[in-house]
Design a protein around this motif. Structure first.
Motif, PDB file in Angstrom:
ATOM      1  N   ILE A 329     -16.735  12.728   9.918  1.00  0.00           N
ATOM      2  CA  ILE A 329     -17.934  12.874   9.094  1.00  0.00           C
ATOM      3  C   ILE A 329     -18.146  14.340   8.742  1.00  0.00           C
ATOM      4  N   LEU A 330     -18.267  14.621   7.463  1.00  0.00           N
ATOM      5  CA  LEU A 330     -18.599  15.955   6.982  1.00  0.00           C
ATOM      6  C   LEU A 330     -20.104  16.042   6.795  1.00  0.00           C
ATOM      7  N   THR A 331     -20.715  17.108   7.309  1.00  0.00           N
ATOM      8  CA  THR A 331     -22.162  17.255   7.184  1.00  0.00           C
ATOM      9  C   THR A 331     -22.548  18.726   7.285  1.00  0.00           C
ATOM     10  N   SER A 332     -23.843  18.993   7.360  1.00  0.00           N
ATOM     11  CA  SER A 332     -24.358  20.353   7.455  1.00  0.00           C
ATOM     12  C   SER A 332     -24.416  20.811   8.909  1.00  0.00           C
ATOM     13  N   ALA A 333     -24.072  22.069   9.147  1.00  0.00           N
ATOM     14  CA  ALA A 333     -24.153  22.635  10.494  1.00  0.00           C
ATOM     15  C   ALA A 333     -25.594  22.848  10.942  1.00  0.00           C
ATOM     16  N   SER A 334     -26.553  22.677  10.034  1.00  0.00           N
ATOM     17  CA  SER A 334     -27.967  22.753  10.436  1.00  0.00           C
ATOM     18  C   SER A 334     -28.284  21.688  11.482  1.00  0.00           C
ATOM     19  N   LEU A 335     -27.473  20.634  11.525  1.00  0.00           N
ATOM     20  CA  LEU A 335     -27.661  19.566  12.501  1.00  0.00           C
ATOM     21  C   LEU A 335     -27.624  20.097  13.925  1.00  0.00           C
ATOM     22  N   VAL A 336     -26.822  21.136  14.174  1.00  0.00           N
ATOM     23  CA  VAL A 336     -26.636  21.641  15.541  1.00  0.00           C
ATOM     24  C   VAL A 336     -27.048  23.094  15.694  1.00  0.00           C
ATOM     25  N   ARG A 337     -27.605  23.691  14.655  1.00  0.00           N
ATOM     26  CA  ARG A 337     -28.005  25.092  14.711  1.00  0.00           C
ATOM     27  C   ARG A 337     -29.193  25.266  15.652  1.00  0.00           C
ATOM     28  N   HIS A 371     -21.555  30.084   9.298  1.00  0.00           N
ATOM     29  CA  HIS A 371     -21.535  30.988   8.144  1.00  0.00           C
ATOM     30  C   HIS A 371     -21.610  30.211   6.836  1.00  0.00           C
ATOM     31  N   TYR A 372     -20.839  29.120   6.738  1.00  0.00           N
ATOM     32  CA  TYR A 372     -20.838  28.316   5.517  1.00  0.00           C
ATOM     33  C   TYR A 372     -21.639  27.025   5.663  1.00  0.00           C
ATOM     34  N   ASN A 373     -22.245  26.828   6.823  1.00  0.00           N
ATOM     35  CA  ASN A 373     -23.140  25.686   7.069  1.00  0.00           C
ATOM     36  C   ASN A 373     -22.422  24.339   6.913  1.00  0.00           C
ATOM     37  N   VAL A 374     -21.257  24.244   7.513  1.00  0.00           N
ATOM     38  CA  VAL A 374     -20.438  23.039   7.436  1.00  0.00           C
ATOM     39  C   VAL A 374     -20.086  22.595   8.851  1.00  0.00           C
ATOM     40  N   ALA A 375     -20.109  21.290   9.088  1.00  0.00           N
ATOM     41  CA  ALA A 375     -19.737  20.758  10.400  1.00  0.00           C
ATOM     42  C   ALA A 375     -18.981  19.452  10.241  1.00  0.00           C
ATOM     43  N   LEU A 376     -18.143  19.154  11.226  1.00  0.00           N
ATOM     44  CA  LEU A 376     -17.454  17.874  11.324  1.00  0.00           C
ATOM     45  C   LEU A 376     -17.929  17.164  12.582  1.00  0.00           C
ATOM     46  N   VAL A 377     -18.304  15.895  12.435  1.00  0.00           N
ATOM     47  CA  VAL A 377     -18.777  15.084  13.556  1.00  0.00           C
ATOM     48  C   VAL A 377     -17.872  13.858  13.675  1.00  0.00           C
TER      49      VAL A 377
END
Length: 559
Positions: A329-337, A371-377
């Motif tokens: 799953i591609l999502t925003s790193a704001s989820l874990v910031r 930095h680019y606000n990207v995360a993989l879950v």
């Protein structure tokens, strides 16, 4: 001490069972008659089972309350693969009755089932209720599909450990050991919770206003109200709701409580994750997609939420992609910031994923770039039929897509790619004129009409929707793949001094980029109107029509 103002609490089982036989015969009879079992079946096969609480009995009708998990199970059959769905209700004795899903509320986790028979049930629970929610051991009752009553002790505790899920007690009642009603037992993914009697009573009083469907009979999917009618799906939370029980669970959702000394004046909670946007699935803008496109989008778009203990931290959208030989799953790193330091993640968060079929499973953070606000879950025990199709270089009419974590509603709004600029300092940011809410963060930007992904959305309250183009996301994913080879799974390339962090070629940033998201807050209605005082006015020749854009976050007139 827990008070009635808390709608949700945590539970865990206790090995020292209270002796059920010590209760009086009258009390045991009343408690037993308040509970029935429910099974959702396709023919003779049981798809889902839980307990239900009797709340009304009249001539030729008995009404039961249970968890909205039942409704989610019914809705998940949106392709009609089950042709003989039935709800079977069993009270004391061997008789089994066919039930009907009368109404439900996915947001507040309630569902109502009725049977066209008057049963000898005990419905006086709200007359015998606790005044203050207890802390410690209480009695949970469930009834198995065999008709057997199953009592168990549970402990009410704000910081309860995880509890192995058992459907028997879900939707069943909780009592003190002197027979006073505490609330309804339910499960949210891996953690057991309860809903207090006050929240239940308030919802029952206003179901005519809050219910989400008409009577749902099987053979067809329940018909939900359109998202466009926002007041019927996620009506704004007002200050006076604090006394009605509508928003008793604000704290568990991570929202601020209004200050006690704050004047009411019709105050509204804004910047919530439940604010909707655009059109509901199969309505409005969805008609502009090809038939296969909107079906594919529904399959690959998910909702995610992160939690710290029993409190929600962040909610956003994500979507399945093929990456590095697997599906993730591609999502925003704001989820874990981290909320205390934007340059770090909070390692104590757990992640839940709401799948398109409304099933909730646990997610695992695989990689991220603050930095680019990207995360993989990553997720396990999940079969992804069709991940997103990518088309990085096609532009034109596009749509931003999001999914609500609470209701599972899929929504979209359309727009064009624009040359506007805002206050985000990421060199890769492009903008569309789509207008989303916080629920759309991390969701895909897709082209129309074929629904292929061209980027991932972020959020700007005023200036359209900022997003990363897929060609830049692809570079970030390639970096993640290199980290996987090096065994650095789950680690960002950023140290506390900000001296080192991975950047794409051409990015001359000397610090980790900031990705602000507006915090929920209470406002008066007069403060909700956005000011246009920063407009850069330019006199146009007579007869010329004004067109507007944004430059550096300020509204400008375009020639």
């Amino acid at each position: 001490m827990l008070t009635e103002s808390m709608a949700l609490g945590d539970l865990h089982g206790d090995s020292n069972r209270y002796d059920w036989t010590r209760l009086s015969d009258e009390l045991k009879s009343n408690l037993s008659r308040s509970v029935a079992s429910l099974a959702l079946c396709n023919g003779d096969k049981v798809l889902f089972a839980c307990s239900v609480i009797a709340i009304e009995s009249q001539e030729n009708l008995t009404r039961f309350l249970t968890s909205a998990t039942l409704a989610r199970a019914v809705i998940s059959d949106d392709k009609g693969k089950f042709h003989n769905l039935k709800i079977k209700v069993r009270h004391e004795g061997s008789e089994v009755y066919e039930g009907v899903l009368s109404e439900y509320d996915l947001d507040r986790n309630f569902a109502i089932v009725i049977i066209s028979t008057s049963l000898d049930v005990h419905v006086g629970l709200f007359k015998h209720r606790v005044e203050i929610l207890p802390r410690g051991m209480v009695l949970a009752l469930g009834r198995g599909i065999s008709g057997k009553l199953i009592p168990i002790n549970v402990i009410l505790d704000n910081e309860a450990p995880l509890l192995k899920r058992s459907e028997v007690w879900e939707g069943g009642p909780l009592f003190t050991f002197d027979g006073k009603f505490v609330g309804m037992h339910l499960f949210l993914v891996l953690r057991a919770h309860f809903i207090s009697w006050g929240s239940i009573l308030d919802w029952l009083k206003c179901t005519s206003l809050q219910k989400k469907t008409k009577v749902a009979r099987f053979g067809s999917r329940p018909t939900c109200d359109k998202l466009n009618s926002h007041s019927e799906v996620h009506r704004p939370i007002h200050r006076d709701d604090m006394t009605s029980g509508y928003c008793e669970d604000l704290e568990s959702l991570g929202y601020p409580m209004p200050q006690i000394d704050m004047a009411d004046d019709g105050m509204i909670l804004v910047n919530t994750f439940e604010e909707t946007f655009g059109d509901a699935y199969r309505e409005g803008v969805w008609d502009e997609f090809s038939r296969s496109a909107f079906s594919d989008i529904d399959r690959y778009v998910v909702a995610l939420a992160s939690f710290k203990g029993g409190k929600r931290h962040f909610t956003c959208t994500g979507f399945f992609i093929e990456w590095n030989g697997s599906t993730t799953i591609l999502t925003s790193a704001s989820l874990v910031r981290s909320s205390s330091d934007e340059n770090k993640t909070d390692e104590n968060l757990r992640i839940e994923v709401l799948l398109p079929n409304k099933r909730r499973i646990e997610g695992l953070l695989e990689h991220y770039s603050l930095h680019y606000n990207v995360a993989l879950v990553g997720v396990t025990d999940c079969r992804v039929v069709r991940p997103a199709s990518i088309q990085p270089y096609r532009f034109g009419c596009s749509a931003s897509v999001g999914r609500s974590f609470i209701s599972g509603a899929l929504m979209a709004t359309s727009g064009q790619l624009v040359s506007w600029s805002g206050t985000l300092d990421c060199m890769c940011i492009v903008r569309s004129s789509c207008k989303i809410t916080k629920a759309g963060i991390g969701g895909p930007l897709v082209n129309m009409p074929d629904g292929k992904v061209i980027g991932m959305n972020f959020y700007d309250k005023r200036i359209g929707t900022p997003f990363l183009l897929w060609e830049d996301i692809d570079k970030i994913l390639a970096h993640f793949a290199e980290k996987s080879k090096a065994g650095k799974v789950g680690h960002d390339d950023c140290d506390p001094s900000r001296a080192r962090f991975w950047k794409m070629d051409g990015d001359d940033s000397d610090r980790v980029l900031q990705w602000p998201v507006p915090e929920p807050c209470w406002l008066r209605p007069d403060d909700l109107v956005e000011s246009e005082d920063d407009e850069l006015g330019i006199e146009l020749p007579s007869g010329r029509k004004k067109r507007y854009g944004y430059l550096g976050g300020r509204k400008v007139i375009l020639f």
